[in-house]
Design an enzyme around this catalytic site. Structure first.
Site, PDB file in Angstrom:
ATOM      1  N   LYS A 116      36.162  33.874  34.006  1.00  0.00           N
ATOM      2  CA  LYS A 116      35.546  34.669  35.085  1.00  0.00           C
ATOM      3  C   LYS A 116      34.262  35.354  34.634  1.00  0.00           C
ATOM      4  O   LYS A 116      33.403  35.676  35.463  1.00  0.00           O
ATOM      5  CB  LYS A 116      36.553  35.693  35.614  1.00  0.00           C
ATOM      6  CG  LYS A 116      37.859  35.071  36.132  1.00  0.00           C
ATOM      7  CD  LYS A 116      37.613  33.968  37.142  1.00  0.00           C
ATOM      8  CE  LYS A 116      38.874  33.187  37.468  1.00  0.00           C
ATOM      9  NZ  LYS A 116      38.600  31.989  38.307  1.00  0.00           N
ATOM     10  N   LYS A 157      39.583  43.399  34.972  1.00  0.00           N
ATOM     11  CA  LYS A 157      40.075  42.048  35.320  1.00  0.00           C
ATOM     12  C   LYS A 157      40.199  41.201  34.059  1.00  0.00           C
ATOM     13  O   LYS A 157      39.521  41.449  33.056  1.00  0.00           O
ATOM     14  CB  LYS A 157      39.100  41.359  36.286  1.00  0.00           C
ATOM     15  CG  LYS A 157      38.952  42.070  37.624  1.00  0.00           C
ATOM     16  CD  LYS A 157      38.045  41.294  38.570  1.00  0.00           C
ATOM     17  CE  LYS A 157      38.016  41.910  39.947  1.00  0.00           C
ATOM     18  NZ  LYS A 157      37.174  41.120  40.902  1.00  0.00           N
ATOM     19  N   GLY A 164      43.675  37.591  41.397  1.00  0.00           N
ATOM     20  CA  GLY A 164      44.383  38.871  41.363  1.00  0.00           C
ATOM     21  C   GLY A 164      45.305  38.997  40.174  1.00  0.00           C
ATOM     22  O   GLY A 164      45.866  40.060  39.924  1.00  0.00           O
ATOM     23  N   LYS A 200      32.351  47.165  38.929  1.00  0.00           N
ATOM     24  CA  LYS A 200      32.356  48.332  39.806  1.00  0.00           C
ATOM     25  C   LYS A 200      33.332  48.042  40.943  1.00  0.00           C
ATOM     26  O   LYS A 200      33.318  46.951  41.522  1.00  0.00           O
ATOM     27  CB  LYS A 200      30.949  48.555  40.378  1.00  0.00           C
ATOM     28  CG  LYS A 200      30.807  49.820  41.211  1.00  0.00           C
ATOM     29  CD  LYS A 200      30.861  51.045  40.341  1.00  0.00           C
ATOM     30  CE  LYS A 200      30.789  52.311  41.192  1.00  0.00           C
ATOM     31  NZ  LYS A 200      31.436  53.440  40.469  1.00  0.00           N
ATOM     32  N   LYS A 236      47.566  35.854  49.740  1.00  0.00           N
ATOM     33  CA  LYS A 236      47.000  35.784  51.086  1.00  0.00           C
ATOM     34  C   LYS A 236      48.105  35.520  52.098  1.00  0.00           C
ATOM     35  O   LYS A 236      48.999  34.711  51.836  1.00  0.00           O
ATOM     36  CB  LYS A 236      45.952  34.671  51.152  1.00  0.00           C
ATOM     37  CG  LYS A 236      44.748  34.930  50.226  1.00  0.00           C
ATOM     38  CD  LYS A 236      43.857  33.712  50.098  1.00  0.00           C
ATOM     39  CE  LYS A 236      42.714  33.971  49.124  1.00  0.00           C
ATOM     40  NZ  LYS A 236      41.943  32.742  48.809  1.00  0.00           N
ATOM     41  N   GLU A 274      34.398  32.879  46.353  1.00  0.00           N
ATOM     42  CA  GLU A 274      34.946  34.107  46.931  1.00  0.00           C
ATOM     43  C   GLU A 274      33.940  35.249  46.797  1.00  0.00           C
ATOM     44  O   GLU A 274      33.359  35.433  45.729  1.00  0.00           O
ATOM     45  CB  GLU A 274      36.234  34.517  46.211  1.00  0.00           C
ATOM     46  CG  GLU A 274      37.412  33.605  46.446  1.00  0.00           C
ATOM     47  CD  GLU A 274      38.686  34.179  45.821  1.00  0.00           C
ATOM     48  OE1 GLU A 274      38.613  35.220  45.145  1.00  0.00           O
ATOM     49  OE2 GLU A 274      39.751  33.555  46.025  1.00  0.00           O
ATOM     50  N   ARG A 291      39.327  24.023  43.447  1.00  0.00           N
ATOM     51  CA  ARG A 291      40.437  23.190  43.965  1.00  0.00           C
ATOM     52  C   ARG A 291      40.404  23.234  45.479  1.00  0.00           C
ATOM     53  O   ARG A 291      39.692  24.047  46.086  1.00  0.00           O
ATOM     54  CB  ARG A 291      41.765  23.749  43.466  1.00  0.00           C
ATOM     55  CG  ARG A 291      42.072  25.106  44.092  1.00  0.00           C
ATOM     56  CD  ARG A 291      43.403  25.696  43.682  1.00  0.00           C
ATOM     57  NE  ARG A 291      43.674  26.905  44.442  1.00  0.00           N
ATOM     58  CZ  ARG A 291      43.222  28.116  44.131  1.00  0.00           C
ATOM     59  NH1 ARG A 291      42.474  28.277  43.057  1.00  0.00           N
ATOM     60  NH2 ARG A 291      43.491  29.175  44.883  1.00  0.00           N
ATOM     61  N   VAL A 294      44.981  26.498  49.895  1.00  0.00           N
ATOM     62  CA  VAL A 294      46.058  26.498  50.899  1.00  0.00           C
ATOM     63  C   VAL A 294      45.444  26.554  52.297  1.00  0.00           C
ATOM     64  O   VAL A 294      45.853  25.836  53.205  1.00  0.00           O
ATOM     65  CB  VAL A 294      46.994  27.709  50.673  1.00  0.00           C
ATOM     66  CG1 VAL A 294      47.988  27.855  51.818  1.00  0.00           C
ATOM     67  CG2 VAL A 294      47.716  27.608  49.334  1.00  0.00           C
ATOM     68  N   ARG A 337      50.528  32.193  57.035  1.00  0.00           N
ATOM     69  CA  ARG A 337      51.386  31.601  56.006  1.00  0.00           C
ATOM     70  C   ARG A 337      52.836  32.039  56.257  1.00  0.00           C
ATOM     71  O   ARG A 337      53.153  33.238  56.185  1.00  0.00           O
ATOM     72  CB  ARG A 337      50.956  32.042  54.605  1.00  0.00           C
ATOM     73  CG  ARG A 337      49.562  31.564  54.219  1.00  0.00           C
ATOM     74  CD  ARG A 337      49.344  31.709  52.741  1.00  0.00           C
ATOM     75  NE  ARG A 337      47.949  31.526  52.348  1.00  0.00           N
ATOM     76  CZ  ARG A 337      47.556  31.341  51.093  1.00  0.00           C
ATOM     77  NH1 ARG A 337      48.472  31.345  50.100  1.00  0.00           N
ATOM     78  NH2 ARG A 337      46.275  31.181  50.797  1.00  0.00           N
TER      79      ARG A 337
HETATM   80  C1  MV4 Z   1      37.802  43.220  43.611  1.00  0.00           C
HETATM   81  C2  MV4 Z   1      38.001  44.089  44.709  1.00  0.00           C
HETATM   82  C3  MV4 Z   1      37.212  45.236  44.768  1.00  0.00           C
HETATM   83  N1  MV4 Z   1      36.271  45.486  43.818  1.00  0.00           N
HETATM   84  N2  MV4 Z   1      36.858  43.478  42.702  1.00  0.00           N
HETATM   85  C4  MV4 Z   1      41.487  40.346  44.492  1.00  0.00           C
HETATM   86  C5  MV4 Z   1      41.891  39.085  43.757  1.00  0.00           C
HETATM   87  C6  MV4 Z   1      40.638  38.494  43.340  1.00  0.00           C
HETATM   88  N3  MV4 Z   1      40.181  37.560  44.359  1.00  0.00           N
HETATM   89  C7  MV4 Z   1      39.699  39.640  43.195  1.00  0.00           C
HETATM   90  N4  MV4 Z   1      40.172  40.628  44.131  1.00  0.00           N
HETATM   91  C8  MV4 Z   1      39.470  41.763  44.367  1.00  0.00           C
HETATM   92  N5  MV4 Z   1      38.520  42.061  43.478  1.00  0.00           N
HETATM   93  C9  MV4 Z   1      36.112  44.591  42.806  1.00  0.00           C
HETATM   94  N6  MV4 Z   1      35.166  44.828  41.880  1.00  0.00           N
HETATM   95  C10 MV4 Z   1      38.978  43.747  45.661  1.00  0.00           C
HETATM   96  C11 MV4 Z   1      39.690  42.563  45.491  1.00  0.00           C
HETATM   97  C12 MV4 Z   1      40.660  42.196  46.516  1.00  0.00           C
HETATM   98  C13 MV4 Z   1      41.858  42.881  46.609  1.00  0.00           C
HETATM   99  C14 MV4 Z   1      42.155  43.878  45.692  1.00  0.00           C
HETATM  100  C15 MV4 Z   1      43.355  44.530  45.835  1.00  0.00           C
HETATM  101  C16 MV4 Z   1      44.251  44.192  46.838  1.00  0.00           C
HETATM  102  C17 MV4 Z   1      43.958  43.195  47.706  1.00  0.00           C
HETATM  103  C18 MV4 Z   1      42.766  42.516  47.606  1.00  0.00           C
HETATM  104  C19 MV4 Z   1      42.437  41.486  48.505  1.00  0.00           C
HETATM  105  C20 MV4 Z   1      41.252  40.812  48.382  1.00  0.00           C
HETATM  106  C21 MV4 Z   1      40.342  41.165  47.363  1.00  0.00           C
END
Ligand code: MV4
Length: 451
Positions: A116, A157, A164, A200, A236, A274, A291, A294, A337
Site C-alpha cells: 500500500k 494502516k 481494512g 491523515k 461492504k 478506491e 481483481r 464482488v 449483499r
Molecule cells: C481511511 C478512512 C479515513 N481516513 N483512511 C477502509 C478500508 C480501506 N478501504 C481503507 N478504509 C478507510 N481508510 C483515512 N486516511 C476511512 C476508511 C473507510 C472506513 C473506515 C472505517 C470504517 C468504515 C470504512 C468504510 C470505508 C472506508
C-alpha cells in the site's frame, strides 16, 4: 480465445465466471473442495476436480493442487474469481511458469498495488491526489515522528494489508505508542510483514471506487464509480452507482485520472481504484484492488458490459471490445449483499441448510447466487449467500425496487442480512444519500445494529 478454463473459486463468483464462459463457448472445469462437493457450480460445470478438503489453506489457497488440476484437465487459463488467490502474485507467476494464463493483471502490478505504500507512491506519480501520509514505518520512533508531522486524528494502516485489514484510527498522541506496537504485532502475524504507514484521517468521508478495464495493448476505459460507504467493520454491505451527490464533472475527472494512473503502471484486466471523498468533494486515492470485485454487477448494469467476458477477452490477447466513447452510464444500480449473518446478533456468521429459497425476479432485478433448497452452508468460507442487484432509471425508483425485491426474497434455514437491508432502505440518512464511512460504526443503532 481459450477452449477450456479452470475456475479456481466457489459460490456465486464461480457460477458467475462459469456463465460467462458458457456464453462464449469456453469449456469449464470447476476446482472444488470436499465441502463444496454438492455445490451448484460443481453441478453445472462441464468438468470438475476436487482440490482438497474444506479448509481454504488445503484447497482454494493450495497452489500445487490448483495448478495440477488445470494441467490434468488441459486448461489453458485459470480464473481466480475474487478473494483466495486472485491477488497473489506468486500464484500468477507460477501460472506463467506452467504455461497457464492467469486471468487477471500482470504480477508486477499486483505486487506494486499489494504494497500500500508503493501503491500510494506509484499513484501519486500517476497524478492522483493523496492524503498526507508516510513511507513505511518499522519502529515506534519512526511512527511517533511521522504522527507529529501528519497530526491527529490519523489512520494507522498495514503496508501489506488492504480492505481494512490492519487498519486503526488513532485520535490522540498519547494513544499512539500502544496502538502502533499492538498493530505491528498483529500485522506481523497476519501478513508476515510488520510494515505500517500513517495517513491523515478523513472523517465524514465517502468510499467511492472507480472501475477500470485495460487490455494488454495499452487501451483502457473507466466504467463509472461505485459508492461503498455502507460498510460494517470494513465489510461492504451495500454498493450503488452513481454515488449520490457526486458532481458530474468530478465523476468524469476521477474516471479519467483513474484510468490514466492505471495505464501508467501497465495495468491489464479489470481493476478498481478506491478513493475517499470528503464533504467538499475533494478526493484522495486509498488503494487499488487488482481483481474483479464482488460488486462488479452494479457497473455491469449501468454500462451493459459483461466484465468477466471482457476479462477473458483481454487475457486471451484480444483488444478491448469498447472505447471510452462507447461507454454510456445509465440509470441507478444498487447491490445488497445477502450474507448468512444475523444482524440482530452482531452479524454472527451462521451455517445451516437452506430449507426455502425463493429469489425475487421481475423488471430491473438480478440475483447472483449459488443457493438452492437443500444446500448446506459450509463453515469454512465467507458468508456470502446471494447478491441482489436492482436497476432503475433513478435512485428513488431503484430504492423502491430494492424494497420490493427484498420483501419478495425468501431464504429460510439460516439467518440473513435481508432485515438489515430493509431497515437501511427506511433510514433517512441513506435515503438522502448522505451515508459516510463511519455511519454504521457511529449510528448503527438507527438500523438495529447493537455493535
Ligand atoms: C481511511 C478512512 C479515513 N481516513 N483512511 C477502509 C478500508 C480501506 N478501504 C481503507 N478504509 C478507510 N481508510 C483515512 N486516511 C476511512 C476508511 C473507510 C472506513 C473506515 C472505517 C470504517 C468504515 C470504512 C468504510 C470505508 C472506508
Amino acid at each position: 480465445m481459450f477452449k477450456k478454463v479452470l475456475i479456481a473459486n466457489r459460490g456465486e463468483i464461480a457460477l458467475r465466471v462459469l456463465r460467462a464462459c458458457r456464453e462464449m463457448g469456453i469449456g469449464t472445469v470447476i476446482a472444488y473442495s470436499e465441502a463444496d462437493r454438492d455445490s451448484l457450480p460443481v453441478q453445472l460445470a462441464d468438468e470438475r476436480i476436487c482440490i482438497g478438503p474444506g479448509p481454504s489453506s488445503k484447497s482454494y489457497l493450495h497452489i500445487p493442487n490448483i495448478i495440477s488440476a488445470a494441467v490434468l484437465h488441459g486448461c489453458e487459463a485459470i480464473h481466480p474469481g475474487y478473494g483466495f488467490l486472485s491477488e497473489n502474485p506468486t500464484f500468477a507467476e507460477i501460472c506463467k511458469d506452467c504455461d497457464i494464463t492467469f486471468i487477471g493483471p500482470p504480477p508486477a502490478a499486483m505486487v506494486q498495488m499489494g504494497d500500500k505504500v508503493q501503491a500510494r507512491e506509484a499513484m501519486q506519480r500517476g497524478g492522483l491526489p493523496m492524503l498526507p501520509g508516510t513511507d513505511v514505518l518499522r519502529s515506534v520512533g519512526d511512527g511517533v515522528a511521522a504522527a507529529a508531522r501528519i497530526g491527529f486524528p490519523l489512520m494507522l494502516k498495514a503496508a501489506a494489508g488492504g480492505g481494512g485489514r490492519g487498519i486503526r484510527l488513532v485520535r490522540r498522541a498519547e494513544e499512539f505508542d500502544h496502538v502502533f506496537t499492538t498493530a505491528q504485532s498483529e500485522v506481523r502475524e497476519a501478513f508476515h510483514d510488520d510494515g505500517l504507514y500513517v495517513e491523515k484521517y478523513l472523517g465524514r468521508a465517502k468510499h467511492v471506487e472507480v472501475q477500470v478495464l485495460c487490455d494488454n495493448k495499452g487501451n483502457g476505459v473507466h466504467l463509472g464509480e461505485r459508492n461503498c460507504s455502507v460498510q460494517r467493520r470494513h465489510q461492504k454491505l451495500i454498493e450503488e452507482s452513481p454515488s449520490p451527490g457526486l458532481p458530474a464533472a468530478l465523476r468524469r475527472e476521477m474516471g479519467e485520472r483513474a484510468i490514466a494512473a492505471a495505464l501508467a503502471i501497465g495495468y491489464q484486466s479489470v481493476g478498481t481504484l478506491e478513493f475517499l471523498v470528503d464533504e467538499d468533494n475533494n478526493y484522495y486515492f486509498m488503494e487499488m484492488n487488482t481483481r474483479l470485485q464482488v460488486e462488479h454487477p452494479v457497473t455491469e448494469w449501468r454500462t451493459g458490459l459483461d466484465l468477466v467476458r471482457e476479462q477473458l477477452r483481454v487475457a486471451s490477447g484480444e483488444p478491448l471490445s469498447v472505447t471510452q466513447a462507447d461507454i454510456h452510464l445509465n440509470g441507478h444500480a444498487i447491490e445488497f449483499r445477502i450474507t448468512a449473518e444475523d444482524p440482530d446478533f452482531d452479524f454472527r456468521p451462521q451455517t445451516g441448510v437452506i430449507e426455502r429459497y425463493l429469489p425475487p425476479s421481475g423488471p430491473g432485478t438480478r440475483v447472483d447466487s449459488h443457493l438452492y433448497v437443500g444446500y448446506e452452508v459450509p463453515p469454512h468460507y465467507d458468508s456470502l449467500l446471494s447478491k441482489l442487484i436492482v436497476w432503475a432509471p433513478t435512485r428513488e425508483e431503484a430504492i423502491a425496487r430494492g424494497r420490493r425485491a427484498l420483501n419478495e426474497f425468501v431464504i429460510e434455514g439460516v439467518p440473513t442480512t435481508i432485515p438489515f437491508h430493509l431497515r437501511m432502505l427506511e433510514n433517512e440518512t441513506f435515503l438522502r444519500g448522505e451515508i459516510y464511512t463511519n455511519f454504521l460504526a457511529e449510528r448503527g443503532e438507527e438500523v438495529g445494529l447493537n455493535s
